[in-house]
Motif scaffolding. Sequence first.
Motif, PDB file in Angstrom:
ATOM      1  N   GLN A  35      -3.839  10.745  -6.506  1.00 36.40           N
ATOM      2  CA  GLN A  35      -4.172   9.710  -7.460  1.00 36.40           C
ATOM      3  C   GLN A  35      -4.516   8.422  -6.727  1.00 36.40           C
ATOM      4  OE1 GLN A  35      -0.784   9.347 -10.013  1.00 36.40           O
ATOM      5  NE2 GLN A  35      -1.021  11.381 -10.901  1.00 36.40           N
ATOM      6  N   PRO A  36      -5.293   7.543  -7.355  1.00 31.94           N
ATOM      7  CA  PRO A  36      -5.540   6.234  -6.745  1.00 31.94           C
ATOM      8  C   PRO A  36      -4.297   5.368  -6.849  1.00 31.94           C
ATOM      9  CG  PRO A  36      -6.504   6.324  -8.931  1.00 31.94           C
ATOM     10  CD  PRO A  36      -6.009   7.715  -8.634  1.00 31.94           C
ATOM     11  N   TRP A  37      -4.233   4.329  -6.034  1.00 31.78           N
ATOM     12  CA  TRP A  37      -3.163   3.356  -6.157  1.00 31.78           C
ATOM     13  C   TRP A  37      -3.250   2.680  -7.518  1.00 31.78           C
ATOM     14  CZ3 TRP A  37       0.917   2.858  -3.097  1.00 31.78           C
ATOM     15  CH2 TRP A  37       0.831   3.280  -1.770  1.00 31.78           C
ATOM     16  N   GLU A  38      -2.115   2.526  -8.171  1.00 29.81           N
ATOM     17  CA  GLU A  38      -2.046   1.841  -9.449  1.00 29.81           C
ATOM     18  C   GLU A  38      -0.842   0.918  -9.463  1.00 29.81           C
ATOM     19  OE1 GLU A  38      -1.834   4.791 -12.446  1.00 29.81           O
ATOM     20  OE2 GLU A  38      -3.965   5.316 -12.357  1.00 29.81           O
ATOM     21  N   PRO A  51       9.760  -1.476  -2.537  1.00 34.74           N
ATOM     22  CA  PRO A  51      10.390  -0.790  -3.666  1.00 34.74           C
ATOM     23  C   PRO A  51      10.793   0.627  -3.268  1.00 34.74           C
ATOM     24  CG  PRO A  51       8.011  -0.797  -3.929  1.00 34.74           C
ATOM     25  CD  PRO A  51       8.302  -1.596  -2.686  1.00 34.74           C
ATOM     26  N   ASN A  52      11.808   1.163  -3.930  1.00 40.37           N
ATOM     27  CA  ASN A  52      12.258   2.532  -3.671  1.00 40.37           C
ATOM     28  C   ASN A  52      12.464   3.255  -4.991  1.00 40.37           C
ATOM     29  OD1 ASN A  52      12.899   3.152  -0.664  1.00 40.37           O
ATOM     30  ND2 ASN A  52      13.641   1.059  -0.956  1.00 40.37           N
ATOM     31  N   LEU A 326       5.253   4.338  -2.681  1.00 35.88           N
ATOM     32  CA  LEU A 326       5.308   3.015  -3.282  1.00 35.88           C
ATOM     33  C   LEU A 326       5.133   1.954  -2.211  1.00 35.88           C
ATOM     34  CD1 LEU A 326       7.808   4.828  -4.815  1.00 35.88           C
ATOM     35  CD2 LEU A 326       7.619   2.832  -6.312  1.00 35.88           C
ATOM     36  N   MET A 327       4.578   0.805  -2.608  1.00 33.90           N
ATOM     37  CA  MET A 327       4.426  -0.292  -1.666  1.00 33.90           C
ATOM     38  C   MET A 327       4.426  -1.620  -2.421  1.00 33.90           C
ATOM     39  SD  MET A 327       0.444  -0.593  -0.545  1.00 33.90           S
ATOM     40  CE  MET A 327      -0.817  -1.017  -1.748  1.00 33.90           C
ATOM     41  N   ARG A 328       4.586  -2.708  -1.671  1.00 32.61           N
ATOM     42  CA  ARG A 328       4.476  -4.065  -2.207  1.00 32.61           C
ATOM     43  C   ARG A 328       3.075  -4.589  -1.913  1.00 32.61           C
ATOM     44  NH1 ARG A 328       5.908  -9.565  -0.180  1.00 32.61           N
ATOM     45  NH2 ARG A 328       6.467  -8.646   1.830  1.00 32.61           N
ATOM     46  N   GLY A 329       2.369  -5.042  -2.941  1.00 34.08           N
ATOM     47  CA  GLY A 329       1.005  -5.523  -2.782  1.00 34.08           C
ATOM     48  C   GLY A 329       0.933  -6.752  -1.893  1.00 34.08           C
ATOM     49  N   LEU A 330      -0.215  -6.932  -1.242  1.00 38.62           N
ATOM     50  CA  LEU A 330      -0.376  -8.014  -0.275  1.00 38.62           C
ATOM     51  C   LEU A 330      -0.325  -9.398  -0.905  1.00 38.62           C
ATOM     52  CD1 LEU A 330      -3.137  -7.230   2.369  1.00 38.62           C
ATOM     53  CD2 LEU A 330      -0.771  -7.868   2.766  1.00 38.62           C
ATOM     54  N   ASP A 331      -1.125  -9.606  -1.932  1.00 38.36           N
ATOM     55  CA  ASP A 331      -1.301 -10.954  -2.454  1.00 38.36           C
ATOM     56  C   ASP A 331      -0.365 -11.280  -3.604  1.00 38.36           C
ATOM     57  OD1 ASP A 331      -3.351 -11.461  -0.644  1.00 38.36           O
ATOM     58  OD2 ASP A 331      -4.845 -10.585  -1.979  1.00 38.36           O
ATOM     59  N   GLU A 332      -0.229 -10.327  -4.526  1.00 34.34           N
ATOM     60  CA  GLU A 332       0.484 -10.624  -5.756  1.00 34.34           C
ATOM     61  C   GLU A 332       1.935 -10.143  -5.744  1.00 34.34           C
ATOM     62  OE1 GLU A 332      -0.181  -6.691  -5.498  1.00 34.34           O
ATOM     63  OE2 GLU A 332      -1.764  -8.178  -5.314  1.00 34.34           O
ATOM     64  N   ASN A 333       2.343  -9.413  -4.679  1.00 33.86           N
ATOM     65  CA  ASN A 333       3.708  -8.891  -4.539  1.00 33.86           C
ATOM     66  C   ASN A 333       4.085  -7.898  -5.632  1.00 33.86           C
ATOM     67  OD1 ASN A 333       4.624 -10.434  -2.157  1.00 33.86           O
ATOM     68  ND2 ASN A 333       4.323 -12.200  -3.512  1.00 33.86           N
ATOM     69  N   ALA A 334       3.092  -7.365  -6.327  1.00 34.87           N
ATOM     70  CA  ALA A 334       3.364  -6.360  -7.352  1.00 34.87           C
ATOM     71  C   ALA A 334       3.716  -5.027  -6.702  1.00 34.87           C
ATOM     72  CB  ALA A 334       2.151  -6.189  -8.265  1.00 34.87           C
ATOM     73  N   ILE A 335       4.392  -4.165  -7.453  1.00 37.94           N
ATOM     74  CA  ILE A 335       4.709  -2.817  -6.991  1.00 37.94           C
ATOM     75  C   ILE A 335       3.511  -1.916  -7.284  1.00 37.94           C
ATOM     76  CG2 ILE A 335       6.220  -0.825  -7.306  1.00 37.94           C
ATOM     77  CD1 ILE A 335       8.425  -2.799  -8.127  1.00 37.94           C
ATOM     78  N   TRP A 336       3.079  -1.195  -6.260  1.00 36.93           N
ATOM     79  CA  TRP A 336       1.993  -0.230  -6.395  1.00 36.93           C
ATOM     80  C   TRP A 336       2.529   1.168  -6.089  1.00 36.93           C
ATOM     81  CZ3 TRP A 336      -3.256  -1.422  -7.474  1.00 36.93           C
ATOM     82  CH2 TRP A 336      -3.533  -2.787  -7.586  1.00 36.93           C
ATOM     83  N   GLU A 337       1.931   2.170  -6.727  1.00 33.51           N
ATOM     84  CA  GLU A 337       2.361   3.548  -6.498  1.00 33.51           C
ATOM     85  C   GLU A 337       1.173   4.503  -6.616  1.00 33.51           C
ATOM     86  OE1 GLU A 337       5.045   5.059  -9.446  1.00 33.51           O
ATOM     87  OE2 GLU A 337       3.753   4.498 -11.120  1.00 33.51           O
ATOM     88  N   LYS A 338       1.316   5.656  -5.975  1.00 36.67           N
ATOM     89  CA  LYS A 338       0.358   6.737  -6.166  1.00 36.67           C
ATOM     90  C   LYS A 338       0.974   8.051  -5.740  1.00 36.67           C
ATOM     91  CE  LYS A 338      -2.271   6.788  -1.804  1.00 36.67           C
ATOM     92  NZ  LYS A 338      -3.642   6.825  -1.269  1.00 36.67           N
ATOM     93  N   THR A 339       0.480   9.135  -6.313  1.00 37.83           N
ATOM     94  CA  THR A 339       0.856  10.485  -5.884  1.00 37.83           C
ATOM     95  C   THR A 339      -0.086  10.907  -4.774  1.00 37.83           C
ATOM     96  OG1 THR A 339       1.666  11.051  -8.083  1.00 37.83           O
ATOM     97  CG2 THR A 339       1.154  12.882  -6.603  1.00 37.83           C
ATOM     98  N   VAL A 340       0.467  11.315  -3.642  1.00 35.91           N
ATOM     99  CA  VAL A 340      -0.368  11.656  -2.488  1.00 35.91           C
ATOM    100  C   VAL A 340      -0.607  13.163  -2.437  1.00 35.91           C
ATOM    101  CG1 VAL A 340       0.469   9.665  -1.189  1.00 35.91           C
ATOM    102  CG2 VAL A 340       1.614  11.862  -0.937  1.00 35.91           C
TER     103      VAL A 340
END
Length: 344
Positions: A35-38, A51-52, A326-340
């Motif tokens: 999936q794409p990052w969302e 995030p975990n 999961l990761m923390r976004g660069l600019d907005e610090n939002a949580i991003w996730e995707k299925t790899v």
Amino acid sequence: MMLISMCRRVLAVVVLAVLAPFMAATPASALPGEQPWEMYDGPGTTTASTPNAAHNILTGVTMTVWRGLTDDGIWYEARDSSGAKTPNLPSANSHTNYAPAIAPAGRGFVMVHTGTDGNLYYSVNADSSSPQNWTSWTPVKYTDASGTRNASSKDGPSIIEIDGNVTIAYHARSSSAIYTIDGTVSGSSVNWYNNVRMNVTSSYAPAIANYGGRLYVAYRADSGVGNGHVYWSHRTGQGTADWTNGTPVRSFGSQPGVGRPAIATHNATLDVATLTGTNTTGPHGILRIQWNGSSWGSWEPDPQGFQTASPVSMHAGLIGSSIVMLMRGLDENAIWEKTVSDIN
């Protein structure tokens, strides 16, 4: 369009290329099955650290935990198998300077974090069908020849389930040593024992995974020992001190990367992810590699070229079918996730 404005991609031509300066760009397509990052829950869900998350196969609930961006509190959200979720909720009386961690146990979860005093604390949700019910934060204590002690760290811990119980891997508070401590889960309490110093050192926190009843700890070796590359060590089950000496995960050339790695299992593979770069502040690209039980594949960059300022985390989303990053976004610090997807 939000993806364009919020994220940056690596300008690289080959897998092992040195990262070029970043700029806003449209992300590439994901791999087949990936999936794409969302954004995890929209731009309003922000975090100050990695995030975990963990998935409970008995109840179908996925619990995500993170450190609040502005309050250093611990927040969590539960999603059931239909996608229905609880609101973002703060964990009572909790503050931390690092990322919290979580693992399934029985029908519920065990959450751990490093308090502002440097001691490890845990809280138990005994049944994730009631995801808002958590025990009070309790110190992770163990007994050795010198008496009862608090487990303490200078970084965020990692925790994994094994046979209905849990094991924590953590960075020592006053040295570069890595420790593990086992926990027997009984209802809403955990009995901690077998605090073991591994025969490895690192400047960063470790990550831990359960691969068929064998525990694997991934860590970044100190520059004088392993040139900053990702190493791993393993042992079978709980209750022993039989961690192997660290051995390198397949090298990816002259860029050893920074930060704690991530490690997770699904099907018959073990996945490891790491950040590229030579400084601690980022931005960092993301590389991932798979082990099939006998050999490593190759390090592969995130196909969408996303970057982050914090280490990524991974967990098995639906056991046997997917891994979620999961990761923390660069600019907005939002949580991003995707299925790899599989990469071997």
